[in-house]
Write a protein that holds these residues in place. Structure first.
Motif, PDB file in Angstrom:
ATOM      1  N   TYR A  98       7.255   4.256  -4.550  1.00 24.71           N
ATOM      2  CA  TYR A  98       6.126   3.266  -4.432  1.00 24.71           C
ATOM      3  C   TYR A  98       6.522   1.733  -4.177  1.00 24.71           C
ATOM      4  CZ  TYR A  98       3.051   7.440  -4.651  1.00 24.71           C
ATOM      5  OH  TYR A  98       1.980   8.494  -4.385  1.00 24.71           O
ATOM      6  N   HIS A  99       5.934   1.092  -3.504  1.00 23.66           N
ATOM      7  CA  HIS A  99       6.124   0.203  -3.684  1.00 23.66           C
ATOM      8  C   HIS A  99       5.222  -0.520  -5.109  1.00 23.66           C
ATOM      9  CE1 HIS A  99       5.011  -4.351  -2.272  1.00 23.66           C
ATOM     10  NE2 HIS A  99       6.274  -4.363  -1.084  1.00 23.66           N
ATOM     11  N   HIS A 100       5.598  -1.815  -5.836  1.00 22.22           N
ATOM     12  CA  HIS A 100       5.066  -2.534  -6.572  1.00 22.22           C
ATOM     13  C   HIS A 100       3.482  -3.012  -7.044  1.00 22.22           C
ATOM     14  CE1 HIS A 100       6.495  -6.258  -5.038  1.00 22.22           C
ATOM     15  NE2 HIS A 100       5.382  -6.895  -5.125  1.00 22.22           N
ATOM     16  N   ASP A 101       2.841  -2.885  -5.021  1.00 24.54           N
ATOM     17  CA  ASP A 101       1.786  -3.119  -4.660  1.00 24.54           C
ATOM     18  C   ASP A 101       1.065  -2.081  -4.629  1.00 24.54           C
ATOM     19  OD1 ASP A 101       2.077  -5.880  -5.857  1.00 24.54           O
ATOM     20  OD2 ASP A 101       2.540  -6.772  -4.110  1.00 24.54           O
ATOM     21  N   VAL A 102       1.620  -0.652  -4.997  1.00 22.67           N
ATOM     22  CA  VAL A 102       0.296   0.212  -4.296  1.00 22.67           C
ATOM     23  C   VAL A 102      -0.477   0.386  -4.864  1.00 22.67           C
ATOM     24  CG1 VAL A 102       1.533   1.753  -6.367  1.00 22.67           C
ATOM     25  CG2 VAL A 102       1.705   3.101  -4.027  1.00 22.67           C
ATOM     26  N   VAL A 103      -1.562   0.821  -3.678  1.00 19.04           N
ATOM     27  CA  VAL A 103      -2.984   1.160  -3.885  1.00 19.04           C
ATOM     28  C   VAL A 103      -2.853   2.664  -3.552  1.00 19.04           C
ATOM     29  CG1 VAL A 103      -5.307   1.609  -3.029  1.00 19.04           C
ATOM     30  CG2 VAL A 103      -3.708  -0.507  -2.646  1.00 19.04           C
ATOM     31  N   PHE A 104      -3.852   3.687  -4.682  1.00 19.51           N
ATOM     32  CA  PHE A 104      -3.687   4.958  -4.850  1.00 19.51           C
ATOM     33  C   PHE A 104      -4.646   5.678  -4.620  1.00 19.51           C
ATOM     34  CE2 PHE A 104      -3.293   8.967  -6.724  1.00 19.51           C
ATOM     35  CZ  PHE A 104      -1.873  10.170  -6.884  1.00 19.51           C
ATOM     36  N   ILE A 105      -5.634   5.934  -3.680  1.00 14.80           N
ATOM     37  CA  ILE A 105      -6.547   6.228  -4.430  1.00 14.80           C
ATOM     38  C   ILE A 105      -6.868   7.907  -4.297  1.00 14.80           C
ATOM     39  CG2 ILE A 105      -8.602   6.452  -2.967  1.00 14.80           C
ATOM     40  CD1 ILE A 105      -8.230   4.110  -1.736  1.00 14.80           C
ATOM     41  N   ASP A 106      -7.531   8.712  -4.899  1.00 16.77           N
ATOM     42  CA  ASP A 106      -7.813   9.800  -4.773  1.00 16.77           C
ATOM     43  C   ASP A 106      -9.566  10.353  -4.847  1.00 16.77           C
ATOM     44  OD1 ASP A 106      -8.130  10.392  -7.724  1.00 16.77           O
ATOM     45  OD2 ASP A 106      -6.285  10.924  -8.304  1.00 16.77           O
ATOM     46  N   PRO A 107     -10.468  11.300  -5.182  1.00 17.29           N
ATOM     47  CA  PRO A 107     -11.240  11.202  -5.112  1.00 17.29           C
ATOM     48  C   PRO A 107     -11.786  11.213  -6.485  1.00 17.29           C
ATOM     49  CG  PRO A 107     -10.398  13.785  -3.942  1.00 17.29           C
ATOM     50  CD  PRO A 107      -8.988  13.118  -4.585  1.00 17.29           C
ATOM     51  N   MET A 108     -10.559  11.040  -7.505  1.00 15.63           N
ATOM     52  CA  MET A 108     -11.171  10.284  -8.150  1.00 15.63           C
ATOM     53  C   MET A 108     -11.561   9.154  -8.837  1.00 15.63           C
ATOM     54  SD  MET A 108     -11.297  14.385 -10.110  1.00 15.63           S
ATOM     55  CE  MET A 108     -12.882  13.785 -11.815  1.00 15.63           C
ATOM     56  N   HIS A 109     -10.325   8.600  -8.409  1.00 17.88           N
ATOM     57  CA  HIS A 109     -10.016   7.934  -9.181  1.00 17.88           C
ATOM     58  C   HIS A 109      -9.427   6.397  -7.458  1.00 17.88           C
ATOM     59  CE1 HIS A 109      -8.613  11.001 -12.150  1.00 17.88           C
ATOM     60  NE2 HIS A 109      -9.303  10.050 -12.924  1.00 17.88           N
ATOM     61  N   GLU A 140       5.232  12.033  10.705  1.00 14.73           N
ATOM     62  CA  GLU A 140       5.154  10.337  10.462  1.00 14.73           C
ATOM     63  C   GLU A 140       5.245  10.128  11.801  1.00 14.73           C
ATOM     64  OE1 GLU A 140       8.941   7.040   9.081  1.00 14.73           O
ATOM     65  OE2 GLU A 140       8.234   9.367   7.959  1.00 14.73           O
ATOM     66  N   ILE A 141       4.619   9.078  11.966  1.00 15.28           N
ATOM     67  CA  ILE A 141       4.476   7.124  12.828  1.00 15.28           C
ATOM     68  C   ILE A 141       4.503   6.564  12.636  1.00 15.28           C
ATOM     69  CG2 ILE A 141       2.931   7.542  15.030  1.00 15.28           C
ATOM     70  CD1 ILE A 141       1.502   9.892  14.938  1.00 15.28           C
ATOM     71  N   ALA A 142       5.599   5.935  12.941  1.00 12.53           N
ATOM     72  CA  ALA A 142       6.113   4.310  12.631  1.00 12.53           C
ATOM     73  C   ALA A 142       5.776   4.645  11.224  1.00 12.53           C
ATOM     74  CB  ALA A 142       4.856   3.128  13.749  1.00 12.53           C
ATOM     75  N   ASP A 143       4.904   3.432  10.436  1.00 13.34           N
ATOM     76  CA  ASP A 143       4.463   3.620   9.278  1.00 13.34           C
ATOM     77  C   ASP A 143       3.655   3.934   8.658  1.00 13.34           C
ATOM     78  OD1 ASP A 143       2.521   1.736  10.162  1.00 13.34           O
ATOM     79  OD2 ASP A 143       2.470   0.348   8.824  1.00 13.34           O
ATOM     80  N   PHE A 151       3.691   3.008   4.608  1.00 15.61           N
ATOM     81  CA  PHE A 151       5.046   2.792   4.212  1.00 15.61           C
ATOM     82  C   PHE A 151       4.957   0.677   4.542  1.00 15.61           C
ATOM     83  CE2 PHE A 151       5.866   7.185   4.550  1.00 15.61           C
ATOM     84  CZ  PHE A 151       6.700   7.389   4.054  1.00 15.61           C
ATOM     85  N   LYS A 152       6.039   0.138   3.630  1.00 17.75           N
ATOM     86  CA  LYS A 152       6.155  -0.982   3.711  1.00 17.75           C
ATOM     87  C   LYS A 152       7.261  -1.023   3.099  1.00 17.75           C
ATOM     88  CE  LYS A 152       5.021  -5.724   2.544  1.00 17.75           C
ATOM     89  NZ  LYS A 152       4.236  -6.907   1.995  1.00 17.75           N
ATOM     90  N   ASN A 153       8.801  -1.529   3.619  1.00 19.35           N
ATOM     91  CA  ASN A 153       9.911  -2.576   3.399  1.00 19.35           C
ATOM     92  C   ASN A 153      10.131  -0.670   3.033  1.00 19.35           C
ATOM     93  OD1 ASN A 153       9.795  -4.615   4.036  1.00 19.35           O
ATOM     94  ND2 ASN A 153       9.319  -5.279   2.362  1.00 19.35           N
ATOM     95  N   GLY A 154      10.308   0.432   3.112  1.00 18.82           N
ATOM     96  CA  GLY A 154      10.471   1.834   3.090  1.00 18.82           C
ATOM     97  C   GLY A 154       9.793   2.693   1.864  1.00 18.82           C
ATOM     98  N   LEU A 155       8.779   2.001   1.160  1.00 16.52           N
ATOM     99  CA  LEU A 155       8.373   2.534   0.350  1.00 16.52           C
ATOM    100  C   LEU A 155       6.443   2.207   0.476  1.00 16.52           C
ATOM    101  CD1 LEU A 155       9.596   0.186  -2.617  1.00 16.52           C
ATOM    102  CD2 LEU A 155      10.280   2.128  -2.007  1.00 16.52           C
ATOM    103  N   VAL A 156       5.747   3.705  -0.133  1.00 12.96           N
ATOM    104  CA  VAL A 156       4.799   3.918   0.236  1.00 12.96           C
ATOM    105  C   VAL A 156       3.666   2.585  -0.515  1.00 12.96           C
ATOM    106  CG1 VAL A 156       2.735   5.517   0.217  1.00 12.96           C
ATOM    107  CG2 VAL A 156       4.976   5.759  -0.039  1.00 12.96           C
ATOM    108  N   ILE A 157       3.116   1.961  -0.033  1.00 12.71           N
ATOM    109  CA  ILE A 157       2.349   0.177  -0.357  1.00 12.71           C
ATOM    110  C   ILE A 157       0.619   1.020  -0.453  1.00 12.71           C
ATOM    111  CG2 ILE A 157       1.651  -0.778   1.916  1.00 12.71           C
ATOM    112  CD1 ILE A 157       1.838  -3.279   0.062  1.00 12.71           C
TER     113      ILE A 157
END
Length: 142
Positions: A28-39, A70-73, A104-110
């Motif tokens: 994960y990228h240090h600026d990641v945004v993670f969303i699930d149905p409750m958070h 996977e398609i591009a990023d 993905f950004k720079n190989g990490l999930v953003i």
């Protein structure tokens, strides 16, 4: 699996547990945004706290990856989560299907967004609420 980014992400994710959450920084990228149905979680530090809380409340959790694209990023994962929670379903395994959309950004999930039916994941296994949900589903299908 069709890319090193997706393969690496899945490999790390499937090995996560409460004792190795530092591995999140590998995917994960240090600026990641993670969303699930409750958070919604912003940033790697908050994501580590979220996962720490998640793993401290379950007896076990695994993800079986059914398909990945996977398609591009962008990446898309279709999965089955199997988990045991001491207060749900008598501590017996619960299977829930869902999917994730990754950017993905720079190989990490953003950006990571999970799509999952929270009724099937949690609410159907809470005694009174579960019976009500099952009753409503039955009535709606008539």
């Amino acid at each position: 699996m069709n890319s090193n980014k997706i393969e690496h992400f899945v490999s790390v994710y499937q090995n996560l547990n409460k004792d190795n959450l530092a591995l999140l920084k590998d995917i994960y990228h240090h600026d990641v945004v993670f969303i699930d149905p409750m958070h919604k979680v912003d940033g790697i530090k908050d994501l580590e706290q979220y996962f720490s809380h998640l793993y401290s409340n379950v007896q076990s959790i695994t993800f079986n990856i059914d398909e990945s694209i996977e398609i591009a990023d962008k990446g898309f994962l279709y999965w089955t989560m199997i988990y045991c929670h001491p207060y749900l379903n008598g501590g017996k395994p619960i299977n829930v299907t869902g999917h994730s959309r990754l950017t993905f950004k720079n190989g990490l999930v953003i950006f990571h967004q999970d799509y999952v039916d929270t009724n099937a994941m949690i609410f159907e296994y809470i005694p009174v609420i579960g019976r009500l949900i099952k009753h409503l589903k039955k009535r709606a299908s008539k």
